[in-house]
Scaffold this motif. Structure first.
Motif: not given
Length: 170
Positions: A66-72, A107-121
């Protein structure tokens, strides 16, 4: 590699920017900083928006997605505001809010979904300061909400910063 090329290489398509759900705007720019309003997960293919608590209705791994899709969605806002993700100089700060049961502590593990995406991009420019916190509830019972601040590459000189060329005298 540029952020736009990385996004394409990752096979990520940015959809249309979702409208704010209340009396606010998706982003505000001041100087070289772009402040993005909090976003939650979009409705899925069936049109249903995820709702529920992490630790009861969703696992940490599901909430990570879910956090990854929010990052998108946040990337879509950045592109809409700036014209290109290549104008993002760096991701400065994320605030990730997790709607979890009181016993949930990852909580940090969940928000990593967005953080990981931003580092990938964005590569190293995607590494950011961050807070990942638990909330008793979130709007519409969404499981995660994330807001961020990015530094913008100012491609046009600000008024008054151009120097006039001095003429050479022989």
């Amino acid at each position: 590699m540029s952020a736009e090329k990385r996004l394409k290489a990752l096979g990520i398509e940015l959809g249309k920017v979702s409208a704010p759900v209340a009396n606010y705007v998706n982003a505000v720019r001041t100087g070289n900083l772009l402040f993005l309003a909090g976003k939650g997960p979009r409705p899925d293919a069936s049109g249903k928006r995820p709702s529920g608590k992490v630790g009861r209705d969703y696992t940490a791994d599901q909430a990570y997605q879910h956090a990854r899709t929010v990052g998108i969605d946040l990337l879509a806002v950045m592109r809409s505001e700036l014209g290109s993700l290549d104008r993002v100089k760096r991701v400065v700060k994320l605030l990730g809010m997790v709607n979890g049961v009181p016993e949930f502590t990852d909580h940090p593990r969940v928000i990593n979904g967005c953080s990981d995406l931003f580092v990938e991009v964005f590569g190293d420019a995607g590494r950011h300061a961050r807070s990942a916190v638990g909330m008793g509830s979130l709007p519409m019972a969404i499981p995660v909400e994330i807001e961020c601040i990015v530094e913008v590459e100012d491609r046009q000189p600000r008024p008054g910063t151009r120097r006039k060329a001095k003429s050479k005298r022989s």
